[in-house]
Each structure stands twice: as structure tokens, then as C-alpha cells.
Scaffold this motif. Structure first.
Motif, mmCIF file in Angstrom:
data_model
loop_
_atom_site.group_PDB
_atom_site.id
_atom_site.type_symbol
_atom_site.label_atom_id
_atom_site.label_comp_id
_atom_site.label_asym_id
_atom_site.label_seq_id
_atom_site.Cartn_x
_atom_site.Cartn_y
_atom_site.Cartn_z
ATOM 1 N N GLU A 12 -1.302 -3.822 -4.212
ATOM 2 C CA GLU A 12 -2.295 -3.066 -3.435
ATOM 3 C C GLU A 12 -3.703 -3.591 -3.737
ATOM 4 O O GLU A 12 -4.498 -3.859 -2.833
ATOM 5 C CB GLU A 12 -2.173 -1.582 -3.807
ATOM 6 N N LYS A 18 -4.386 -6.971 -2.297
ATOM 7 C CA LYS A 18 -4.664 -6.957 -0.852
ATOM 8 C C LYS A 18 -6.166 -6.966 -0.612
ATOM 9 O O LYS A 18 -6.676 -7.692 0.240
ATOM 10 C CB LYS A 18 -4.047 -5.705 -0.212
ATOM 11 N N SER A 56 -0.850 -4.922 -9.567
ATOM 12 C CA SER A 56 -0.773 -4.149 -8.330
ATOM 13 C C SER A 56 -0.979 -5.011 -7.092
ATOM 14 O O SER A 56 -2.026 -5.628 -6.913
ATOM 15 C CB SER A 56 -1.821 -3.036 -8.367
#
Length: 353
Positions: free
Chosen positions: A203, A206, A201
Motif C-alpha cells: 500500500e 503504491k 507494505s
């Protein structure tokens, strides 16, 4: 005192909010009014599957083991805590002084009590009693939520200790969930010069970047273990001294072995299937040590010092908060993989971090 609302798992898929009597602390216990309790992947796994390996839910069990609260009653023999003290709870309490306890590796004691591991009740409730020796006073500048996050942080501390992370170590972390992220924080605090971290992922990566990862690396299910290992070496300019595997995925265990420098260490934190197919001969001939991790031991004092001194910042890990009454929604949020850490707020009169 008010009611003692608890989050109780009755059986697979059957999660309930129910009233239980407020427990009476024994001579060596303290009664805590719980404040903040984090939801762990294991809590969700017990709810969804009713078991983790040999630990099977056979009777109703209170969930929760990442917790902090305030002392409201003190057992007669307790010296070091007073009513009003804010404490972080270490959920694993040895029941006997066996060889593991004596050698300081009490997490390995087969008879240990552990919150929310069947049949032992956890602390996702308004009131909870716990061995006073495993409640640690929080300094004023460490919040309840930080206190609750000491539990996952401890996994990172124990993993990095087992790995031998020190000044100048280069580290690869496989998996950027909550445990991968705490391993990242601790590795950096212990002096790791460069940390690469992988995940499916972008995400999640991040967040890893925000928390100080030098090289976040998106991988796909199609990538072979050798390919990922080569990419890591290419990005780092050399193979990492240490790889910490935080997913349990078989392919990541393979990657960890291939990626680690000869003479280095692979630490396995994630738990996958009972049997795994891994390149053992590769590890053997290159003298790559493979070390297991089971929870943690002797980590709370260090964790509190790290938080109080500002050496580690775990605050960004908390992405969602729910009052205890909305536990069902909180568990659903965690199950769906939203955010990083979901925190339940157990004290009606104080919902602050």
C-alpha cells in the motif's frame, strides 16, 4: 481573539485538549494564528511511550512541530515580517551562539529549542509564538499545508545533502513512510537518475510509485539483508551509489550496507534501538561511508523555492484532515498507520489547505 485550544500530552497515553493563555510575543518573536499542523510519528511515539530515547515527558507538553500559520502580532524588534504574512515555522531554534551555530550546523547545538521535544512546547494550538528568524514567509502560490510539509521535506533535503545526491546518482531508500517518501521526492528533484524504495507494505509503495519511484520493492520480515541487497542490485543493474535508511529497523541498516556500492554512502535517518548489530567490516573494507542525520539545518529557503517553482509536489502526501477539536481521532488515525500524512486544521474560520 478567541480561545487558545491546545493539544497537550500530560504523560504516556494521556492526551488532552485544553485552553491555554494566548502568549505575548517578545521583541524578536511573532505571534502566529496556526492554520495547518501535521502529525509526526514522533508525536504519536511520545503519546504512546512517553519518551524517545533520553527525551522524557516529565510535565505537560504541547505536541506538534510541522506547522504553518499567519502572523497576528509582531515583536518590537522584528523587521522582516508583518501582520497578515503567511509563514512556515522551522521548529528548531538555537538558544546560544555555540560552535555549532557558528559553523552553520545549528541542529547539533545541545541546548537548541525544539517544538514538542521535552520539555519544549510545540505548536499544535490556535495561537503560538515563535522566534521571527525561524518563521519564513510563504509565497502566494504555496499553501499553508505545503508550508507545514516543509518540516518533513527538510529531513529529505538534509538527508540527500548529507548523501551527496546529484545528477545521475542511483539511490536506494529503505522504508516508504512519510520520511522515505520525502527523501524520494528530494532525491528525484536533485537529479537522482534511478530510485528504488523498499517497504513491508505494498500500500505504501503504491504511493511511492505515484510520487516517482522507479522500482518499488516489497520486502518481508523473513528476507535476509543480503537477499534484499542482491535483489536491489539485480533490479538496478548495479549497486546504488547511495542508500538512505528511513525506518530504524536493524535489518534495514544491514541491507543498506550490503546494498551500497563500494565507495558509496549510507545515510541513516531512521532511529532504532540504542545498539545495533551491523556488518561494519563489510562497510570498512569497501569504503562505504555511514553518515547520521539529525533533523536538518538551513533547509527552509530551499524548500520554499522548490515548492514555489513546482520542482517538488508534496500535496499528495496529505491523505487525512481533521479540525483541531478532533485531535484525538487524528492521532488515532496516525497511530493505526492509515494514509500518509494527517493534517490538523487549527483555524476555525479557514479550514482550506
Amino acid at each position: 481573539m478567541e480561545n487558545n485550544l491546545c493539544v497537550v500530552l500530560h504523560s504516556q497515553g494521556d492526551l488532552r485538549l485544553e485552553e491555554r493563555p494566548i502568549p505575548e510575543p517578545g521583541p524578536n518573536d511573532v505571534l502566529l494564528r496556526m492554520h495547518s499542523v501535521g502529525i509526526c510519528g514522533s508525536d504519536v511515539h511520545y503519546w504512546q511511550h512517553g519518551r524517545i530515547g533520553d527525551f522524557v515527558v516529565k510535565q505537560p507538553m504541547v505536541l506538534g512541530h510541522e506547522a504553518a500559520g499567519r502572523v497576528v502580532k509582531v515583536g518590537s524588534a522584528v523587521q522582516h515580517l508583518n501582520v497578515g504574512d503567511r509563514v512556515a515555522v522551522e521548529p528548531g531554534v538555537p538558544r546560544e551562539m555555540d560552535e555549532f551555530f557558528k559553523s552553520g550546523r545549528y541542529n547539533l547545538s545541545p541546548t537548541i529549542f525544539f517544538c514538542a521535544t521535552p520539555p519544549d512546547d510545540g505548536n499544535l494550538c490556535r495561537y503560538y509564538k515563535h522566534s521571527a528568524n525561524f518563521c519564513y514567509k510563504l509565497p502566494d502560490n504555496v499553501t499553508f499545508e505545503e508550508g507545514a510539509l516543509i518540516e518533513p521535506l527538510s529531513v529529505g533535503i538534509h538527508a540527500c545533502r548529507r548523501a551527496g545526491v546529484t545528477l545521475g546518482t542511483t539511490v536506494l531508500i529503505c522504508g516508504s513512510g512519510p520520511i522515505g517518501l520525502v527523501c524520494l521526492l528530494v532525491a528525484k528533484a536533485m537529479g537522482a537518475s534511478v530510485v528504488a524504495i523498499t517497504d513491508l507494505s505494498s500500500e505504501r509503495l503504491k504511493m511511492a510509485k505515484q510520487l516517482g519511484a522507479d522500482f518499488p520493492l516489497v520486502v518481508t520480515r523473513e528476507d535476509s539483508a543480503q537477499e534484499v541487497a542482491q535483489r536491489v542490485a539485480g533490479i538496478l543493474g548495479n549497486q546504488p551509489h547511495v542508500t538512505i535508511e528511513c525506518s530504524g529497523a536493524e535489518s534495514n541498516v544491514q541491507t543498506a550496507i550490503y546494498a551500497t556500492r563500494s565507495g558509496g554512502v549510507v545515510v541513516l535517518v531512521g532511529l532504532g534501538g540504542e545498539m545495533a548489530s551491523v556488518p561494519l567490516v563489510n562497510a570498512t573494507v569497501r569504503e562505504v561511508d555511514i553518515r547520521g542525520v539529525f533533523r536538518y539545518c538551513n533547509t527552509w529557503p530551499m524548500a520554499i523555492a522548490m515548492l514555489a517553482s513546482g520542482k517538488v509536489n508534496v500535496k499528495p502526501l496529505v491523505t487525512h484532515r481533521f479540525p483541531l477539536e478532533e485531535a484525538a481521532q487524528a492521532f488515532e488515525t496516525t497511530r493505526q498507520g492509515h494514509g500518509v500524512k494527517v493534517m490538523l486544521k487549527c483555524d476555525k474560520s479557514d479550514q482550506k489547505p
